[in-house]
Design an enzyme around this catalytic site. Structure first.
Site, PDB file in Angstrom:
ATOM      1  CB  THR A 150      -1.753  11.696   3.828  1.00 20.23           C
ATOM      2  OG1 THR A 150      -0.681  10.747   3.774  1.00 20.23           O
ATOM      3  CG2 THR A 150      -1.197  13.082   3.567  1.00 20.23           C
ATOM      4  CG  ASP A 191      -1.820   1.191   1.325  1.00 17.96           C
ATOM      5  OD1 ASP A 191      -1.879   1.977   0.367  1.00 17.96           O
ATOM      6  OD2 ASP A 191      -2.481   1.357   2.371  1.00 17.96           O
ATOM      7  CB  ALA A 192       2.648   2.988  -2.549  1.00 19.59           C
ATOM      8  N   GLY A 193       1.004   5.043  -0.153  1.00 19.81           N
ATOM      9  CA  GLY A 193       0.187   6.241  -0.007  1.00 19.81           C
ATOM     10  C   GLY A 193       0.990   7.514  -0.143  1.00 19.81           C
ATOM     11  N   GLY A 194       0.440   8.588   0.404  1.00 14.63           N
ATOM     12  CA  GLY A 194       1.083   9.881   0.272  1.00 14.63           C
ATOM     13  C   GLY A 194       2.273  10.089   1.179  1.00 14.63           C
ATOM     14  CB  SER A 195       2.795  10.101   4.626  1.00 14.97           C
ATOM     15  OG  SER A 195       2.055  11.289   4.447  1.00 14.97           O
ATOM     16  CE1 TYR A 214       2.509  11.003  13.495  1.00 14.84           C
ATOM     17  CE2 TYR A 214       3.790   9.250  14.524  1.00 14.84           C
ATOM     18  CZ  TYR A 214       2.575   9.818  14.207  1.00 14.84           C
ATOM     19  OH  TYR A 214       1.415   9.199  14.605  1.00 14.84           O
ATOM     20  CD  GLU A 236      -6.092   4.466  -1.654  1.00 17.15           C
ATOM     21  OE1 GLU A 236      -5.688   5.022  -0.610  1.00 17.15           O
ATOM     22  OE2 GLU A 236      -6.086   5.022  -2.773  1.00 17.15           O
TER      23      GLU A 236
END
Length: 268
Positions: free
Chosen positions: A104, A9-13, A142, A74
């Site tokens: 995100t 799962d390749a997301g924004g962050s 973070y 997704e």
């Protein structure tokens, strides 16, 4: 040769991986800035890997690394991952429920029996916490931001209901927020206070949208997942507090940040 399958799962962050080896699941995550090194490591570790991809950067990964992979929708992957975790964590819900995915940004899904539908999205989420938080606390990472948020006092930055009514009896809980950041120029406050206020604003916004969605779809349960609540006790406790105030039952999944990757892996 043993068969190894993976969901990515390749997301924004973040990039999150779940790979199954002899029926056992392993979980890994990396900042999206480390995408190349993470996927190179995965390919070297398991040359015969069967991969299913999901998330915003799935097509980029497919073209560069895993041409034989499949791209799994997704939102479908997320909901199937939630169902899987509810089962293995013994948190099964007999009634219909919402999924609140705080990554995100934030997405809402309603699950009714075998059907799941995305119903809402917001730009308020983990990216808000890290992005705006780094401006309020001079570029902290973070984990430093989450540490500050739990130590701060939001009432030094937010105007509360009791601030407006002063000595008079308040018609609602006096500790509730009347206006986020309204004391920003009036009182001394620390970086920790500002981060506490930011965390509270995000929690309030998400819960208000959740309560409206729950009323519209006539559900009382919400499963909260996503990377933004991981190691973030201030946001998690705020969500839990306001959800309870709204009369909604909350379920947090132990591996909830990996739901998309899990759902993708189950399709291989």
């Amino acid at each position: 040769m043993q068969r190894i399958t993976a969901g990515i799962d390749a997301g924004g962050s973040l990039i999150k991986m779940v790979y199954q080896e002899n029926g056992r699941m392993h979980y890994k995550k990396f900042p999206i800035s480390e995408l190349d090194s993470a996927l190179s490591w995965l390919r070297m570790s398991a040359p015969s890997l069967k991969v299913s991809l999901t998330g915003g950067k799935a097509s980029v990964i497919q073209k560069k690394y895993f041409q034989d992979s499949v791209i799994y929708p997704e939102f479908k992957a997320t909901c199937e991952g939630v169902r899987f975790l509810l089962s293995i964590e013994n948190k099964g819900l007999e009634e219909n429920y919402l999924i609140v995915n705080i990554g995100t940004g934030t997405s809402w899904h309603v699950v009714k029996g075998d059907k799941a539908e995305r119903i809402l999205g917001s730009g308020i989420g983990g990216g808000t916490f890290t992005g705006l938080g780094s401006l309020l606390a001079q570029g902290q990472d973070y984990h430093q931001l989450t540490d500050l948020a739990i130590m701060g006092n939001k009432s030094n930055v937010d105007m509360l209901v009791k601030d407006i009514y002063e000595s008079a009896e308040t018609p609602i809980n006096g500790d509730l927020t009347a206006a986020n950041f309204a004391k920003g120029k009036k009182l001394y406050h620390t970086e920790a206070d500002r981060l506490a206020s930011l965390s509270n604003m995000i929690a309030e916004t998400i819960v208000l949208l959740t309560s409206q969605a729950a009323a519209l779809h006539q559900v009382k349960n919400a499963v909260i997942i996503g990377s933004a609540i991981v190691d973030n006790p201030s946001l998690k406790s705020g969500l839990d507090f306001y959800m309870d105030m709204m009369g909604l039952s909350t379920v947090f999944l132990e591996k909830g940040e990996y739901c998309g990757a899990i759902g993708a892996s189950l399709s291989v």
